[in-house]
Motif scaffolding. Structure first.
Motif, PDB file in Angstrom:
ATOM      1  N   THR A  15      34.048  51.484 -77.085  1.00 19.18           N
ATOM      2  CA  THR A  15      33.773  50.300 -77.893  1.00 19.18           C
ATOM      3  C   THR A  15      34.205  49.072 -77.079  1.00 19.18           C
ATOM      4  O   THR A  15      34.944  49.185 -76.086  1.00 19.18           O
ATOM      5  CB  THR A  15      34.567  50.319 -79.214  1.00 19.18           C
ATOM      6  OG1 THR A  15      35.967  50.208 -78.908  1.00 19.18           O
ATOM      7  CG2 THR A  15      34.280  51.579 -80.011  1.00 19.18           C
ATOM      8  N   THR A  16      33.789  47.910 -77.519  1.00 19.23           N
ATOM      9  CA  THR A  16      34.162  46.686 -76.819  1.00 19.23           C
ATOM     10  C   THR A  16      35.679  46.518 -76.796  1.00 19.23           C
ATOM     11  O   THR A  16      36.249  46.145 -75.755  1.00 19.23           O
ATOM     12  CB  THR A  16      33.495  45.466 -77.480  1.00 19.23           C
ATOM     13  OG1 THR A  16      32.076  45.649 -77.434  1.00 19.23           O
ATOM     14  CG2 THR A  16      33.867  44.180 -76.771  1.00 19.23           C
ATOM     15  N   ASP A  17      36.333  46.794 -77.901  1.00 22.61           N
ATOM     16  CA  ASP A  17      37.796  46.670 -77.952  1.00 22.61           C
ATOM     17  C   ASP A  17      38.479  47.663 -77.018  1.00 22.61           C
ATOM     18  O   ASP A  17      39.440  47.312 -76.325  1.00 22.61           O
ATOM     19  CB  ASP A  17      38.315  46.867 -79.378  1.00 22.61           C
ATOM     20  CG  ASP A  17      37.955  45.711 -80.296  1.00 22.61           C
ATOM     21  OD1 ASP A  17      37.649  44.606 -79.791  1.00 22.61           O
ATOM     22  OD2 ASP A  17      37.981  45.914 -81.530  1.00 22.61           O
ATOM     23  N   GLU A  18      37.998  48.892 -77.000  1.00 21.00           N
ATOM     24  CA  GLU A  18      38.576  49.902 -76.103  1.00 21.00           C
ATOM     25  C   GLU A  18      38.361  49.515 -74.641  1.00 21.00           C
ATOM     26  O   GLU A  18      39.270  49.645 -73.817  1.00 21.00           O
ATOM     27  CB  GLU A  18      37.944  51.270 -76.369  1.00 21.00           C
ATOM     28  CG  GLU A  18      38.317  51.880 -77.703  1.00 21.00           C
ATOM     29  CD  GLU A  18      37.489  53.110 -78.023  1.00 21.00           C
ATOM     30  OE1 GLU A  18      38.004  53.959 -78.765  1.00 21.00           O
ATOM     31  OE2 GLU A  18      36.326  53.214 -77.555  1.00 21.00           O
ATOM     32  N   ALA A  19      37.172  49.051 -74.332  1.00 24.74           N
ATOM     33  CA  ALA A  19      36.870  48.641 -72.960  1.00 24.74           C
ATOM     34  C   ALA A  19      37.727  47.452 -72.544  1.00 24.74           C
ATOM     35  O   ALA A  19      38.242  47.412 -71.420  1.00 24.74           O
ATOM     36  CB  ALA A  19      35.389  48.304 -72.825  1.00 24.74           C
ATOM     37  N   ALA A  20      37.904  46.489 -73.438  1.00 23.75           N
ATOM     38  CA  ALA A  20      38.732  45.314 -73.132  1.00 23.75           C
ATOM     39  C   ALA A  20      40.166  45.742 -72.832  1.00 23.75           C
ATOM     40  O   ALA A  20      40.798  45.225 -71.900  1.00 23.75           O
ATOM     41  CB  ALA A  20      38.694  44.325 -74.291  1.00 23.75           C
TER      42      ALA A  20
END
Length: 80
Positions: A15-20
């Motif tokens: 997810t975007t949060d995990e990737a960030a």
């Protein structure tokens, strides 16, 4: 950073949060490595011989520029 998060998320299927979070952790580890082993400030652009933005230039252009820089360096070293 946004491009790096998007790329990392797609590559690792996060997810975007995990990737960030992963990008943040990788950056912190890289910074720590540079500070510990080279006593270098990772944010100081003068510590780098070549900086390229692959998001703007594209991967092929970056590869071409890296090859050109390596050849130029080799030529300069052999000319001495």
């Amino acid at each position: 950073r946004q491009d790096r998060v998007a790329y990392f998320g797609q590559w690792q299927r996060l997810t975007t949060d995990e990737a960030a979070e992963q990008v943040k952790l990788r950056d912190a580890r890289r910074d720590q490595f540079l500070q510990t082993h080279f006593r270098a400030d990772p944010a100081d652009v003068y510590n780098y011989g070549l900086l390229l933005n692959s998001s703007r230039l594209g991967e092929e252009t970056c590869v071409d520029l890296i090859v050109q820089a390596a050849r130029s360096k080799r030529a300069a070293l052999t000319a001495c």
